[in-house]
Design an enzyme around this catalytic site. Structure first.
Site, PDB file in Angstrom:
ATOM      1  N   ALA A   1      -1.313  -4.816  -1.645  1.00  0.00           N
ATOM      2  CA  ALA A   1      -2.533  -4.084  -1.278  1.00  0.00           C
ATOM      3  C   ALA A   1      -2.364  -3.319   0.046  1.00  0.00           C
ATOM      4  O   ALA A   1      -1.720  -3.815   0.976  1.00  0.00           O
ATOM      5  CB  ALA A   1      -3.698  -5.074  -1.177  1.00  0.00           C
ATOM      6  N   PRO A   2      -2.935  -2.109   0.093  1.00  0.00           N
ATOM      7  CA  PRO A   2      -3.685  -1.388  -0.948  1.00  0.00           C
ATOM      8  C   PRO A   2      -2.812  -0.639  -1.949  1.00  0.00           C
ATOM      9  O   PRO A   2      -3.330  -0.050  -2.890  1.00  0.00           O
ATOM     10  CB  PRO A   2      -4.520  -0.399  -0.133  1.00  0.00           C
ATOM     11  CG  PRO A   2      -3.652  -0.079   1.045  1.00  0.00           C
ATOM     12  CD  PRO A   2      -2.934  -1.361   1.385  1.00  0.00           C
ATOM     13  N   GLY A   3      -1.485  -0.626  -1.742  1.00  0.00           N
ATOM     14  CA  GLY A   3      -0.626  -0.039  -2.766  1.00  0.00           C
ATOM     15  C   GLY A   3       0.317   1.054  -2.311  1.00  0.00           C
ATOM     16  O   GLY A   3       0.781   1.843  -3.137  1.00  0.00           O
ATOM     17  N   GLY A   4       0.632   1.117  -1.027  1.00  0.00           N
ATOM     18  CA  GLY A   4       1.530   2.166  -0.544  1.00  0.00           C
ATOM     19  C   GLY A   4       2.901   2.125  -1.192  1.00  0.00           C
ATOM     20  O   GLY A   4       3.434   3.157  -1.602  1.00  0.00           O
TER      21      GLY A   4
ATOM     22  N   ASP B   1      -0.358 -15.501  -4.375  1.00  0.00           N
ATOM     23  CA  ASP B   1       0.440 -15.555  -3.150  1.00  0.00           C
ATOM     24  C   ASP B   1       1.821 -14.972  -3.435  1.00  0.00           C
ATOM     25  O   ASP B   1       2.535 -15.448  -4.321  1.00  0.00           O
ATOM     26  CB  ASP B   1       0.568 -17.011  -2.697  1.00  0.00           C
ATOM     27  CG  ASP B   1       1.340 -17.160  -1.387  1.00  0.00           C
ATOM     28  OD1 ASP B   1       1.950 -16.175  -0.931  1.00  0.00           O
ATOM     29  OD2 ASP B   1       1.326 -18.261  -0.818  1.00  0.00           O
TER      30      ASP B   1
ATOM     31  N   SER C   1       2.332   3.612   4.693  1.00  0.00           N
ATOM     32  CA  SER C   1       3.500   2.743   4.525  1.00  0.00           C
ATOM     33  C   SER C   1       4.366   3.183   3.347  1.00  0.00           C
ATOM     34  O   SER C   1       5.530   2.785   3.244  1.00  0.00           O
ATOM     35  CB  SER C   1       3.063   1.292   4.323  1.00  0.00           C
ATOM     36  OG  SER C   1       2.418   1.129   3.068  1.00  0.00           O
TER      37      SER C   1
ATOM     38  N   ASP D   1       6.557  -5.884   1.687  1.00  0.00           N
ATOM     39  CA  ASP D   1       6.313  -5.486   3.081  1.00  0.00           C
ATOM     40  C   ASP D   1       5.301  -6.440   3.723  1.00  0.00           C
ATOM     41  O   ASP D   1       4.436  -6.024   4.486  1.00  0.00           O
ATOM     42  CB  ASP D   1       5.811  -4.035   3.124  1.00  0.00           C
ATOM     43  CG  ASP D   1       5.807  -3.462   4.533  1.00  0.00           C
ATOM     44  OD1 ASP D   1       6.598  -3.943   5.366  1.00  0.00           O
ATOM     45  OD2 ASP D   1       5.014  -2.534   4.806  1.00  0.00           O
TER      46      ASP D   1
ATOM     47  N   ASP E   1      -1.149  -9.560  -4.808  1.00  0.00           N
ATOM     48  CA  ASP E   1      -1.854  -9.610  -3.522  1.00  0.00           C
ATOM     49  C   ASP E   1      -3.269 -10.108  -3.758  1.00  0.00           C
ATOM     50  O   ASP E   1      -3.898  -9.750  -4.756  1.00  0.00           O
ATOM     51  CB  ASP E   1      -1.889  -8.225  -2.869  1.00  0.00           C
ATOM     52  CG  ASP E   1      -2.121  -8.297  -1.361  1.00  0.00           C
ATOM     53  OD1 ASP E   1      -3.082  -8.972  -0.935  1.00  0.00           O
ATOM     54  OD2 ASP E   1      -1.351  -7.684  -0.610  1.00  0.00           O
TER      55      ASP E   1
ATOM     56  N   LYS F   1      10.141  -8.442   9.688  1.00  0.00           N
ATOM     57  CA  LYS F   1       9.463  -8.213  10.968  1.00  0.00           C
ATOM     58  C   LYS F   1      10.252  -8.916  12.067  1.00  0.00           C
ATOM     59  O   LYS F   1      10.626 -10.079  11.919  1.00  0.00           O
ATOM     60  CB  LYS F   1       8.026  -8.727  10.918  1.00  0.00           C
ATOM     61  CG  LYS F   1       7.255  -8.313   9.674  1.00  0.00           C
ATOM     62  CD  LYS F   1       7.161  -6.789   9.504  1.00  0.00           C
ATOM     63  CE  LYS F   1       6.491  -6.440   8.183  1.00  0.00           C
ATOM     64  NZ  LYS F   1       6.367  -4.985   7.976  1.00  0.00           N
TER      65      LYS F   1
END
Length: 357
Positions: A216-219, A255, A183, A271, A235, A300
């Protein structure tokens, strides 16, 4: 040259038709849009010969949402041999061009034509140059040939400064091995699209701070860290240890929709997979309340009426800021690395640089 040919993501042909027809009506360019499902392209057929040119001149390509690339021209059939002579004959009334791109549509059939295009480009370029139809001049129109097959090609023109930055609108970005997810390329592509390359050192540098909501995970966090920023990653899920080891990331188990920074930051990115209206509201809050100067947020998309929903949300955002007297630059694009989503970029134009968080 009454046809506007448009590349897009497979499955979004209807959105391109809706968007371009919307603009054509606003610009009083008569015509109709057509496309077949999953062909990764659409056409707008103008009823007047100069319609496609007027449509392109009346629009800024970077501001279009779903089109990846465009050109005005027409289709020609090619013989099995001596295709170049047929193309040269068709180009007789075309202006001299300053660059040449050979393209295919983003489908499996299109990709199978890539090798043909690579082999065909050199002899075609040589013939066009010899005929005086092609010179090296960025101020002249770009000649775009989109091959539907070895026997059919769309021959078109586009202004180099008002069309895609890359052939077919597909960026050639290399996945960084250090990034924890693919991502990461979404955010890098967003920066290429929304920020001029000569402004990166000014708007993406190591003295800045950023927040990644739903990190998470950090892209996306990786991209901010790669520019040297101090990042707050929000996250409830785990972050990649390699990112935490940089010393530039603070991980908050919280959150993303309720977190607010204690002090303004330069960048907010998000994202999170959520309904588009809720993510749009994040943009309105963070930019409108001065929590950040720039933001990139993915929306989305619903299964139906996708263009209509994006247009509605963008109008809501724009009208809301106007009513509050807030100056904001708004951009939205379905990037190559996006799937069932679009990427929004907002930049607050009336804020001074925040102090370090």
């Amino acid at each position: 040259m009454n046809t506007l040919f448009i590349h897009c993501r497979p499955g979004f042909e209807g959105e391109v038709c809706s968007e371009i027809a919307d603009h054509a009506a606003r610009l009083n360019v008569a015509g109709y849009a057509k496309a077949k499902p999953s062909t990764a392209c659409a056409e707008f057929i103008c009823t007047e010969d100069d319609g496609a040119q007027r449509l392109m001149q009346g629009l800024r390509f970077p501001e279009l949402i779903f089109p990846r690339q465009w050109a005005r021209g027409g289709f020609i059939d090619l013989p099995e041999t001596d295709r170049i002579s047929v193309i040269l004959a068709y180009l007789a009334n075309f202006p001299q061009c300053g660059s040449l791109w050979l393209e295919v549509v983003d489908t499996n059939d299109g990709k199978e034509l890539s090798n043909f295009c690579k082999k065909f480009e050199a002899p075609l370029r040589k013939a066009l140059t010899a005929a005086g139809k092609l010179v090296d001049d960025a101020t002249k129109p770009r000649l775009l040939l989109t091959f539907k097959s070895g026997r059919e090609v769309f021959v078109g023109l586009a202004d180099a400064g008002n069309s895609a930055m890359w052939p077919m609108g597909i960026p050639r970005l290399k996945f960084p091995r250090e990034a924890p997810s693919r991502s990461t390329l979404k955010l890098e592509e967003a920066w290429h699209h929304f920020i001029p390359r000569d402004q990166w050192d000014e708007r993406l540098h190591g003295d800045m701070t950023g927040v990644d909501l739903g990190a998470a995970p950090g892209g996306w966090t990786w991209q901010l860290v790669n520019r040297g920023m101090l990042v707050t990653a929000v996250d409830n899920g785990p972050m990649a240890e390699s990112l935490m080891d940089t010393g530039l990331v603070q991980h908050l188990m919280a959150d993303g929709f309720t977190y607010k920074p204690r002090q303004p930051v330069d960048w907010m990115v998000c994202d999170i997979v959520e309904k588009p209206a809720r993510n749009a509201a994040l943009l309105e809050t963070w930019i409108g309340e001065g929590h950040c100067r720039e933001a990139v947020v993915n929306l989305k998309l619903p299964m139906r009426q996708r263009y209509a929903e994006v247009k509605r949300l963008l109008e809501r955002i724009e009208e809301g800021f106007k009513a509050r007297g807030i100056r904001v630059a708004i951009g939205c694009k379905q990037l190559y690395h996006d799937r069932e989503e679009v990427t929004c970029h907002l930049r607050r134009l009336d804020l001074k640089k925040p102090k370090s968080a």
